[in-house]
Design a protein around this motif. Structure first.
Motif, PDB file in Angstrom:
ATOM      1  N   ALA A   4       0.855  -1.217  -0.253  1.00  0.00           N
ATOM      2  CA  ALA A   4      -0.002  -0.095   0.048  1.00  0.00           C
ATOM      3  C   ALA A   4       1.051   1.322  -0.114  1.00  0.00           C
ATOM      4  CB  ALA A   4      -0.801  -0.030   1.294  1.00  0.00           C
TER       5      ALA A   4
ATOM      6  N   GLY B 176      -2.956   0.603  -4.469  1.00  0.00           N
ATOM      7  CA  GLY B 176      -2.402  -0.393  -4.366  1.00  0.00           C
ATOM      8  C   GLY B 176      -1.096  -0.407  -5.248  1.00  0.00           C
TER       9      GLY B 176
ATOM     10  N   PHE C 298      -2.036  -7.926  -8.126  1.00  0.00           N
ATOM     11  CA  PHE C 298      -3.060  -6.817  -8.123  1.00  0.00           C
ATOM     12  C   PHE C 298      -3.901  -7.178  -6.833  1.00  0.00           C
ATOM     13  CE2 PHE C 298      -7.526  -5.669  -9.255  1.00  0.00           C
ATOM     14  CZ  PHE C 298      -7.290  -4.376  -9.619  1.00  0.00           C
ATOM     15  N   PHE C 299      -4.437  -8.356  -6.517  1.00  0.00           N
ATOM     16  CA  PHE C 299      -5.266  -8.640  -5.550  1.00  0.00           C
ATOM     17  C   PHE C 299      -4.667  -8.328  -4.358  1.00  0.00           C
ATOM     18  CE2 PHE C 299      -7.767 -11.341  -2.956  1.00  0.00           C
ATOM     19  CZ  PHE C 299      -8.889 -10.784  -3.152  1.00  0.00           C
TER      20      PHE C 299
ATOM     21  N   THR D 169      -4.097  -4.612  -3.687  1.00  0.00           N
ATOM     22  CA  THR D 169      -5.598  -4.081  -3.434  1.00  0.00           C
ATOM     23  C   THR D 169      -6.078  -4.142  -1.922  1.00  0.00           C
ATOM     24  OG1 THR D 169      -6.492  -4.414  -5.659  1.00  0.00           O
ATOM     25  CG2 THR D 169      -8.115  -3.908  -4.070  1.00  0.00           C
ATOM     26  N   VAL D 170      -5.787  -5.389  -1.521  1.00  0.00           N
ATOM     27  CA  VAL D 170      -6.328  -5.863   0.002  1.00  0.00           C
ATOM     28  C   VAL D 170      -5.439  -5.022   0.819  1.00  0.00           C
ATOM     29  CG1 VAL D 170      -6.055  -7.771   1.782  1.00  0.00           C
ATOM     30  CG2 VAL D 170      -6.953  -8.221  -0.555  1.00  0.00           C
TER      31      VAL D 170
ATOM     32  N   ALA E  88      -4.075  -1.991   0.271  1.00  0.00           N
ATOM     33  CA  ALA E  88      -4.318  -0.733   0.439  1.00  0.00           C
ATOM     34  C   ALA E  88      -5.837  -0.496   1.167  1.00  0.00           C
ATOM     35  CB  ALA E  88      -4.544  -0.116  -1.000  1.00  0.00           C
ATOM     36  N   ALA E  89      -6.783  -1.632   1.001  1.00  0.00           N
ATOM     37  CA  ALA E  89      -8.027  -1.538   1.411  1.00  0.00           C
ATOM     38  C   ALA E  89      -7.835  -1.451   3.108  1.00  0.00           C
ATOM     39  CB  ALA E  89      -8.988  -2.547   1.156  1.00  0.00           C
TER      40      ALA E  89
ATOM     41  N   SER F  82     -14.033   6.254  -3.848  1.00  0.00           N
ATOM     42  CA  SER F  82     -13.575   5.301  -4.928  1.00  0.00           C
ATOM     43  C   SER F  82     -14.303   5.687  -6.600  1.00  0.00           C
ATOM     44  CB  SER F  82     -14.406   3.921  -4.834  1.00  0.00           C
ATOM     45  OG  SER F  82     -15.692   3.778  -4.874  1.00  0.00           O
TER      46      SER F  82
ATOM     47  N   ARG G 265     -11.663   6.178  -9.422  1.00  0.00           N
ATOM     48  CA  ARG G 265     -11.423   5.125 -10.616  1.00  0.00           C
ATOM     49  C   ARG G 265     -12.422   5.482 -11.654  1.00  0.00           C
ATOM     50  NH1 ARG G 265     -12.614   0.410  -9.420  1.00  0.00           N
ATOM     51  NH2 ARG G 265     -13.433   0.512  -7.448  1.00  0.00           N
TER      52      ARG G 265
ATOM     53  N   VAL H 272      -7.092   2.737  -5.121  1.00  0.00           N
ATOM     54  CA  VAL H 272      -8.047   2.153  -4.487  1.00  0.00           C
ATOM     55  C   VAL H 272      -9.321   2.788  -3.949  1.00  0.00           C
ATOM     56  CG1 VAL H 272      -8.792   0.394  -2.467  1.00  0.00           C
ATOM     57  CG2 VAL H 272      -6.742  -0.202  -3.968  1.00  0.00           C
TER      58      VAL H 272
ATOM     59  N   LEU I  79      -5.285  -0.600 -16.340  1.00  0.00           N
ATOM     60  CA  LEU I  79      -4.511  -1.659 -15.784  1.00  0.00           C
ATOM     61  C   LEU I  79      -3.708  -2.330 -16.766  1.00  0.00           C
ATOM     62  CD1 LEU I  79      -6.732  -2.838 -12.902  1.00  0.00           C
ATOM     63  CD2 LEU I  79      -4.942  -1.386 -12.656  1.00  0.00           C
TER      64      LEU I  79
END
Ligand code: FMN
Length: 274
Positions: free
Chosen positions: A70, A105, A126-127, A130-131, A133-134, A155, A158, A177, A265
């Motif tokens: 992050a 992310g 990527f996943f 993302t997690v 950063a969330a 959000s 985006r 994110v 992306l």
């Protein structure tokens, strides 16, 4: 006298919730149960030390494999903020909040620090980013609320990914994110009622058979705060006799969001098919 949490749980879920026994009274948990997004902020400035403390707490969140993927951008410059705010004029809190952060992310750093040919542009990279950063975003939210501030994640950035990428000078494999508005709240705000645990918490195996519980939730939510007069796209869906959360969210999900994100992306080094 009511049990600890009775009022807070009723405020959150719109009905009494059985905890199955006595639970220790804890003021912070009460505050979490009563938390709410805030979109209006007072002029009271947020001290620099408070901003840095919130960010330090945010980056104390756990991180997948300790990869630490992050990154946050503090949008301090007024010109930079105005450029972002101008993209989304129907959310004036983006420009008006005393502080604005963007949580990214960051699948790039792992490649940059490595002397080996790491390719972190897969779905996994990527996943994980993302997690991370969330988790940092939500930890910032809870830290800010604990210090008496209010927040609003953003959000919709985006939905303007090309412009946001340019304004924030995002390199390959780094993506927003969500933004986060921060400030001392100008009003009390309201608690957004949540689906009951019958619907969101399953035991031992997946079970989404609690349709009646969703229907009852729609009715409870409508009784507290009706949105009957704010029906989305009636020209497409008609005017519903009963217009609850389920109908509102189904209509919202029918209008595409973030449509350019996948392409953006892809052009920045991600191959999510791998
Ligand atoms: C990832 C994420 C993105 C969000 N994006 C926006 C946004 O772009 N604009 C906005 O006004 N609120 C945004 N929100 C706030 C949600 O609308 C809000 O959390 C939701 O309505 C529930 O309300 P509560 O947080 O007060 O319980 C976002 C929330 C999350 C978690």
């Amino acid at each position: 006298m009511s049990e600890p949490y009775t009022d807070e749980l009723t405020a959150r879920f719109g009905c009494a919730l059985d905890l199955g026994g006595a639970a220790e009274d804890n003021p912070w948990i009460r505050q979490v149960l009563l938390r709410r997004t805030q979109r209006r902020y007072s002029d009271r400035p947020v001290p620099e030390a408070v901003i840095r403390l919130i960010l330090a707490a945010a980056f104390s969140a756990s991180s997948k494999s300790d990869y630490q993927q992050a990154t946050a951008i503090r949008v301090d410059d007024r010109g930079q903020r105005d450029k972002l705010a101008a993209l989304i004029p129907d959310m004036p809190w983006i420009g008006g909040a005393p502080v604005f952060l963007v949580f990214l992310g960051d699948a790039r750093r792992l490649e940059r620090i490595s002397k080996h040919p790491v390719n972190n542009g897969s779905l996994e990279g990527f996943f994980n980013a993302t997690v991370d950063a969330a988790l940092a975003l939500q930890t910032a939210t809870l830290a800010a609320e604990t210090l008496g501030l209010g927040t609003c994640p953003i959000s919709v950035l985006r939905n303007h990914i090309e412009a946001v990428g340019e304004i924030l000078a995002l390199p390959d494999k780094v993506f927003p994110v969500a933004g986060l508005c921060l400030g001392y709240p100008a009003q009390q705000g309201f608690i957004s009622m949540r689906l009951p645990p019958d619907v969101t918490v399953h035991r031992d195996r997946y079970d989404d058979s609690a349709a009646a519980a969703v229907e009852a939730y729609d009715r409870r939510r409508d009784t507290r705060h009706s949105i009957k007069d704010r029906q989305k796209s009636p020209e497409l869906f008609g005017t519903a006799e009963f217009y609850g959360w389920s109908e509102d969210k189904a209509r919202q999900a029918m209008s595409p969001e973030g449509t350019g994100f996948a392409e953006w992306l892809k052009a920045r080094g991600f191959d999510l098919s791998k």
